[in-house]
Design an enzyme around this catalytic site. Structure first.
Site, PDB file in Angstrom:
ATOM      1  N   HIS A  47       2.765   5.442   3.279  1.00 38.67           N
ATOM      2  CA  HIS A  47       2.335   5.256   1.579  1.00 38.67           C
ATOM      3  C   HIS A  47       2.533   6.964   0.988  1.00 38.67           C
ATOM      4  CE1 HIS A  47      -1.695   6.702   3.236  1.00 38.67           C
ATOM      5  NE2 HIS A  47      -1.692   6.954   1.990  1.00 38.67           N
TER       6      HIS A  47
HETATM    7  P1  TYD Z   1      -6.344   3.553   5.164  1.00 38.88           P
HETATM    8  O1  TYD Z   1      -5.175   4.277   3.457  1.00 38.88           O
HETATM    9  O2  TYD Z   1      -5.746   2.257   4.968  1.00 38.88           O
HETATM   10  O3  TYD Z   1      -5.912   4.872   5.945  1.00 38.88           O
HETATM   11  P2  TYD Z   1      -4.412   5.513   6.700  1.00 38.88           P
HETATM   12  O4  TYD Z   1      -4.033   6.754   5.452  1.00 38.88           O
HETATM   13  O5  TYD Z   1      -4.247   5.770   7.249  1.00 38.88           O
HETATM   14  O6  TYD Z   1      -3.469   4.179   6.119  1.00 38.88           O
HETATM   15  O7  TYD Z   1      -7.873   4.090   4.749  1.00 38.88           O
HETATM   16  C1  TYD Z   1      -8.383   3.379   5.812  1.00 38.88           C
HETATM   17  C2  TYD Z   1      -9.746   2.205   4.877  1.00 38.88           C
HETATM   18  O8  TYD Z   1     -10.907   3.828   4.321  1.00 38.88           O
HETATM   19  C3  TYD Z   1      -9.644   2.062   3.532  1.00 38.88           C
HETATM   20  O9  TYD Z   1     -10.241   0.523   4.140  1.00 38.88           O
HETATM   21  C4  TYD Z   1      -9.645   2.876   1.995  1.00 38.88           C
HETATM   22  C5  TYD Z   1     -10.635   3.554   2.986  1.00 38.88           C
HETATM   23  N1  TYD Z   1     -11.140   4.678   1.985  1.00 38.88           N
HETATM   24  C6  TYD Z   1     -11.723   5.194   1.407  1.00 38.88           C
HETATM   25  O10 TYD Z   1     -12.662   3.676   1.103  1.00 38.88           O
HETATM   26  N2  TYD Z   1     -11.696   6.923   1.466  1.00 38.88           N
HETATM   27  C7  TYD Z   1     -10.753   7.051   1.711  1.00 38.88           C
HETATM   28  O11 TYD Z   1     -11.151   8.528   0.629  1.00 38.88           O
HETATM   29  C8  TYD Z   1     -10.087   6.881   1.944  1.00 38.88           C
HETATM   30  C9  TYD Z   1      -8.717   8.380   3.240  1.00 38.88           C
HETATM   31  C10 TYD Z   1      -9.666   5.337   2.811  1.00 38.88           C
END
Ligand code: TYD
Length: 133
Positions: A47
């Site tokens: 992303h």
């Molecule tokens: P995600 O954005 O999928 O991680 P990556 O950057 O590796 O793709 O986040 C994983 C999960 O964590 C998703 O359910 C959202 C949650 N999350 C939070 O609640 N707070 C945060 O600051 C972040 C980065 C993720």
């Protein structure tokens, strides 16, 4: 994207690095999260963000970063607690090849906001083209 090399305060007890906004971190840090226990073979990210800026540090272990700021994908390895990568807004990121022990610490300029994510690569390319033009 910019690699930031941190000053290390070392003595015979070991090493220490301090992260401070506007000293070695180019934004006010509103949020910190870390990624660990990554399952074997898993890649993450895929992303970009509309507004969020981040500094990412492999404080333990290593992983490969694939970064696109609108001019094509750049690949590099993060493998040192002494170095971070600054990721500006409108930057596509993917993390691959996590070592078993990898702990990836992320400093973020904004609170968590799901509406700030761009998860479609083609949509990202369209927005990034407007920026780099
Ligand atoms: P995600 O954005 O999928 O991680 P990556 O950057 O590796 O793709 O986040 C994983 C999960 O964590 C998703 O359910 C959202 C949650 N999350 C939070 O609640 N707070 C945060 O600051 C972040 C980065 C993720």
């Amino acid at each position: 994207m910019e690699i930031i090399n941190f000053d290390v305060y070392g003595d015979d007890r070991g090493s220490l690095i301090s992260l401070e906004h506007f000293k070695n971190i180019p934004f006010n840090i509103k949020r910190v999260y870390y990624i660990f226990n990554t399952s074997s073979g898993v890649s993450r990210g895929f992303h970009a963000h509309i507004n969020l800026r981040q500094v990412v540090i492999a404080i333990k272990g290593k992983c490969d970063f694939h970064i696109d700021e609108g001019r094509g994908m750049e690949v590099f390895t993060l493998n040192s607690p002494c170095r971070g990568v600054y990721i500006d807004k409108l930057t596509w990121r993917e993390m691959h090849n996590f070592s078993d022990d990898c702990i990836l610490m992320v400093l973020a300029s904004e609170n968590y906001d799901p509406s700030d994510y761009i998860t479609n690569y083609e949509e990202f390319k369209g927005m990034a083209n407007v920026k780099v033009r």
